[in-house]
Design a protein around this motif. Sequence first.
Motif, short mmCIF file in Angstrom:
data_model
loop_
_atom_site.label_atom_id
_atom_site.label_comp_id
_atom_site.label_asym_id
_atom_site.label_seq_id
_atom_site.Cartn_x
_atom_site.Cartn_y
_atom_site.Cartn_z
N LEU A 312 49.05 45.42 45.61
CA LEU A 312 49.09 44.48 46.73
C LEU A 312 48.18 44.96 47.86
O LEU A 312 47.40 44.17 48.43
CB LEU A 312 50.53 44.33 47.23
CG LEU A 312 50.73 43.42 48.46
CD1 LEU A 312 50.25 42.00 48.17
CD2 LEU A 312 52.19 43.42 48.89
N HIS A 313 48.28 46.25 48.19
CA HIS A 313 47.45 46.79 49.27
C HIS A 313 45.97 46.75 48.89
O HIS A 313 45.11 46.37 49.71
CB HIS A 313 47.88 48.23 49.55
CG HIS A 313 47.08 48.90 50.62
ND1 HIS A 313 46.08 49.80 50.34
CD2 HIS A 313 47.11 48.78 51.97
CE1 HIS A 313 45.53 50.22 51.47
NE2 HIS A 313 46.13 49.62 52.47
N ASP A 314 45.67 47.09 47.66
CA ASP A 314 44.28 47.12 47.22
C ASP A 314 43.69 45.71 47.17
O ASP A 314 42.58 45.46 47.66
CB ASP A 314 44.21 47.77 45.83
CG ASP A 314 42.77 47.91 45.34
OD1 ASP A 314 41.96 48.47 46.08
OD2 ASP A 314 42.48 47.44 44.23
N LEU A 315 44.45 44.75 46.61
CA LEU A 315 43.95 43.38 46.51
C LEU A 315 43.80 42.74 47.89
O LEU A 315 42.84 42.01 48.15
CB LEU A 315 44.91 42.54 45.66
CG LEU A 315 44.97 42.92 44.17
CD1 LEU A 315 46.09 42.17 43.47
CD2 LEU A 315 43.64 42.60 43.49
N TYR A 316 44.75 43.03 48.79
CA TYR A 316 44.69 42.45 50.14
C TYR A 316 43.48 43.02 50.89
O TYR A 316 42.76 42.27 51.58
CB TYR A 316 45.98 42.76 50.89
CG TYR A 316 46.10 42.05 52.22
CD1 TYR A 316 46.38 40.70 52.27
CD2 TYR A 316 45.92 42.74 53.41
CE1 TYR A 316 46.50 40.04 53.50
CE2 TYR A 316 46.03 42.10 54.64
CZ TYR A 316 46.33 40.75 54.67
OH TYR A 316 46.42 40.10 55.88
N ALA A 317 43.23 44.30 50.74
CA ALA A 317 42.08 44.92 51.41
C ALA A 317 40.77 44.36 50.86
O ALA A 317 39.83 44.06 51.62
CB ALA A 317 42.13 46.43 51.25
N LYS A 318 40.68 44.21 49.55
CA LYS A 318 39.46 43.68 48.96
C LYS A 318 39.23 42.22 49.35
O LYS A 318 38.09 41.79 49.59
CB LYS A 318 39.53 43.80 47.43
CG LYS A 318 39.40 45.23 46.92
CD LYS A 318 39.43 45.28 45.40
CE LYS A 318 39.25 46.71 44.90
NZ LYS A 318 39.30 46.79 43.42
N THR A 319 40.33 41.46 49.44
CA THR A 319 40.19 40.06 49.85
C THR A 319 39.73 39.95 51.29
O THR A 319 38.89 39.11 51.64
CB THR A 319 41.53 39.33 49.67
OG1 THR A 319 42.00 39.51 48.33
CG2 THR A 319 41.38 37.84 49.94
N GLN A 320 40.27 40.81 52.16
CA GLN A 320 39.82 40.81 53.55
C GLN A 320 38.36 41.21 53.66
O GLN A 320 37.59 40.63 54.44
CB GLN A 320 40.68 41.75 54.38
CG GLN A 320 42.07 41.20 54.72
CD GLN A 320 42.82 42.10 55.68
OE1 GLN A 320 42.83 43.32 55.51
NE2 GLN A 320 43.44 41.51 56.67
N LYS A 321 37.96 42.20 52.89
CA LYS A 321 36.56 42.61 52.89
C LYS A 321 35.66 41.48 52.40
O LYS A 321 34.58 41.22 52.96
CB LYS A 321 36.39 43.84 51.99
CG LYS A 321 34.96 44.37 51.94
CD LYS A 321 34.86 45.57 51.02
CE LYS A 321 33.41 46.06 50.93
NZ LYS A 321 33.28 47.21 49.99
N ILE A 342 43.36 33.40 53.15
CA ILE A 342 44.00 34.67 52.77
C ILE A 342 45.52 34.56 52.91
O ILE A 342 46.28 35.02 52.05
CB ILE A 342 43.44 35.81 53.63
CG1 ILE A 342 41.95 36.02 53.35
CG2 ILE A 342 44.20 37.11 53.37
CD1 ILE A 342 41.29 37.06 54.21
N ARG A 343 45.96 33.95 54.01
CA ARG A 343 47.43 33.79 54.19
C ARG A 343 48.03 32.91 53.11
O ARG A 343 49.16 33.14 52.67
CB ARG A 343 47.70 33.19 55.58
CG ARG A 343 47.49 34.17 56.73
CD ARG A 343 48.12 33.64 58.01
NE ARG A 343 47.44 32.43 58.46
CZ ARG A 343 46.39 32.42 59.29
NH1 ARG A 343 45.88 33.57 59.71
NH2 ARG A 343 45.83 31.29 59.67
N SER A 344 47.29 31.90 52.69
CA SER A 344 47.83 31.04 51.62
C SER A 344 47.96 31.80 50.31
O SER A 344 48.83 31.49 49.49
CB SER A 344 46.91 29.82 51.44
OG SER A 344 45.64 30.21 50.95
N LEU A 345 47.08 32.79 50.07
CA LEU A 345 47.16 33.58 48.84
C LEU A 345 48.28 34.61 48.89
O LEU A 345 49.02 34.80 47.91
CB LEU A 345 45.82 34.30 48.60
CG LEU A 345 44.64 33.47 48.08
CD1 LEU A 345 43.44 34.36 47.90
CD2 LEU A 345 44.99 32.79 46.77
#
Length: 1008
Positions: A312-321, A342-345
Amino acid sequence: MANQQYFATYVQDLEQDPFDPTDFVERLAWRLTGGGGDDIQATSLHRAFEEEIGSLQLLSEQYQSKIQRLEGQCREEEEEFAVTLDRLQAENAGAVEKLKDLDATMQLVAGKVVHLGDQLESVNAPRARAFEALQLMKHFDEFLTDQPLHSDVFTDPDKLLESAEIIHKLASISQELSSDKYATVQSRINHKYDEIERLMLEEFVRTHRVGNRQKMKQIATILSNFKGYSQCLDAYIEHIQVGAFRSADIFGDTLSLCRKTYPMLDQIFPTPEQVMAKLALNIFHGKLQEFIGAKLMDAENDGDLESYLTNLHDLYAKTQKLAVELAEFKIGSDAEFLPALIRSLFGRYLDTYIQTEIKFLNEQCTNLLQKFYESKKHQKRQIQSGGLQDFKRDIQARIMTVETFGGETFLSEEVAINMLQETKLAFQRCQSLSIRDTSPQNTELVLDVLLKYLCTEHLEYAIEIGLSGISLAEPKTPPPPHFLSVVRQTAAICHLFEKQFEDSIYALVKETTAEESAVSKKRQALFVLENKMTLGLDRHLNAVVGYVRFVLATEQKKTDFRPENEDQIVPLCSTACTTVVRFLNEQVERIRDSVDGTNLTTVMTELGVRFHRTVLTHIYQFVYSSAGAMLLLCDINEYRKLIMSWKVPLASKLFESLHALSNLLVVVPENLADACTADVLEAQNLKEKGNESFKRRQYDNAVHFYSQAIDCDPNEPVIYSNRAQAYLKLKRPESAKVDCDAALSLDTTFIKALYRRGVAQVSLGLLDCARKDFEQILRLEPANADAAKEIGNLEQTDRTSGPIVVEFRAVDKPPMLRSRQELRRIPVEVISEAHSTAADETASLTEDMQQSTIEGVQRKAQIVEAVDTVSQARKEVPRVPPVPSTLYQFLIDYRVLKNHPDVFAEYFMQIDPALYELLFGEMMDSDMLSDLVDGLERKVAGNQVINAQVMERLLALTKMSTFDMAVLFWSDKERNALRAVLRSIKEREKDCELKVMSSVCKAFGIIL
């Protein structure tokens, strides 16, 4: 030929720039005398100088004639240039007038052209609109008839774009008509509208296949007004995604697709940002959502919370990047478009994140502790604390055999590090995954888990087990040192915890509502551990002293101090003394391995005081003969040597006094009165007189008695502290500070001396030093209200007060604070006036040589003397001496280098900072610091030193005992020089530690 060469050299010397008369005279004299030598004939030199002056006059006349000729030529050329300039100015004026006329004519013509264009436009626009309306009426008339459409625009395939524009306008018009009257026409127009829209979509697909982007843009521009435009976009977006996601890195594929597609969209569609937004929406809610859901669902279904949180942390960071990188394409018209995607995901995952995090940490910490206790084959007990439970435990420890578990501490630094590492990762996840500013609250929840398992379940449990293993009964065997191992490991783990709190936790709660609560919880947890360790150390010391009592009671015989045979040889010490000293040496060695810093000083002081009390009580139980008194003196001397090796001032003082009092046992009765007036006893008597004077507010008398007491006993810290208090009452804070320094040099934990020195430093304006003293008091005695109040007053002073003006007076330093170097007589040599005026003689030499005559042989002699003086003034720069080993050597080197700051700075940089206090701690003053900073400024500007080493040495200087007084008298010049040094280092060393730079600036009183 030689004369010509000589003359050329002569002229070359005169044409130097800049011209130095003194240097010219020196070279002239050197050439005339043939290179110097001791045999110089004054008459010959005089004659030579007269010839040279004649040559100079002849040369001057030649140059003057040449200058006049050149000036005449210059005036002629100037007159010709003036005539030419007047002619050109007249021609230029005529050209300017013509240019103005031409510009006026152009403006008139341009105005007429614009006016004519406006008239044509006003006539043509209505005609164009009328013609367009006429054409629409004709086409509408075609739809009114029942006949097939016959105009070329609807039948010719090559006019598809034109027919699309017309049918769009006709469809808009038909919508405004009555459905009852024009239903048939509306139906035909709608049918044709759908047909042309379909043909446009087919044409768009065909042109896309052949790669005609210009034609695609024309179609897309017209098609954007049709209802099927969104279907066109969807189809195009689906098409460009085919084969785009082939690697395992979906985020990289998405970015590559967008970078590849955006230039094409800009060439094809009228609003490429809208198309990019649709593409991003399609990818986020399609491929990306599917990928994220699969990754998290697999971990969730397997019950692997660690993988779930990590993914979750890795995917969220990559999505923000990815969102940050996609922002360059100006996706959407709203800046919140990508964050909303991003919030919808991740919305549903982030809502339950903290519950999952806490659950995982609880399980992980529980498993770590369970595996550890299982490896020790220990079943964890339920230990309850409280008044009744503690009383019950103490009773059992006093009357029953305690369980020591074979010396096992049940502490593991490995387990603690694993817990800290897990929570460190949790704090990182907490910072990025917390929603709507809940990061501080979530951080506090994670901190609660860490405090529960690390401090309570692990450390506090181990301390309780250690406490239960300390017997409260009078020991008959040496007490085991198991609790000291608990203390050592607990201190190490607490240090790791505090470091993580400062590095990972405090930054997340700083300046938030959770800051005070988090700091309070940390302090409370450490306070509980500290109290329990204090209780355990107290019991261990009681056990140590109890065993000493047991040894003295069982092995010390009455006949030791009252032997039947007074003539027997007195041994070096008794058997009981030997046993006690050996036992205490072993215990002290273990204590030093387990405790350090001020805690070690406190523990050793407490052990020394209790041991002194035990020995004193033991002594009172015996009657002594002369031989027995000698044996007692030998025993106490052994005890004293033992205590002196501990380096605990208070305990050393107690045994010094005990040894002095024990000497009275060997004094014959008729000399007892004289012995009682010894220095130590006399000092106590004078101290009491000083106390009485202080109570009567006779502070001058108190200072007098305390000073006499110090003369008798200069090693008693209490007397220095009492005199410091009297000095404070007399408004002499500088003397009070010196006395407090003396007291603290004898006893570093003396609370009263620390407090009184802090008060004195407040009066002297040394607020930072005062704050350090009050904070040290709170570390030694946390409940000290006076120190806490003074710190509050200092904080209020920092906010409200201006600069403090302090008057300093000379003080008489106590013996232990004075320099240990003997004074030396330094001879003073008076320099003659001839040396001081030599420079003036040389400076005025040029004016004398410009005169037409020379004033005889005396002037020539003065020239020679001036040349000699100049040559003597050019001294060599001294070499850098080796690293000094003593204060004396440093002072010698400093006297040589003080006039060469850059060499002194290089010399200073090679000295290890650990040697500063030893080498020049007592001698450091403002001048020495100024010379050092002056040299460092040059070295740093020339990039001749390592900047990190400069910061290391400046920081070490700020920690020296005499630093505050040395820097107090600095002027703005010295501060500006140091400011320049620090700014240069900060500009060059971007990774320079901010804490070091901030500490140095604060200590020196500099703002960058």
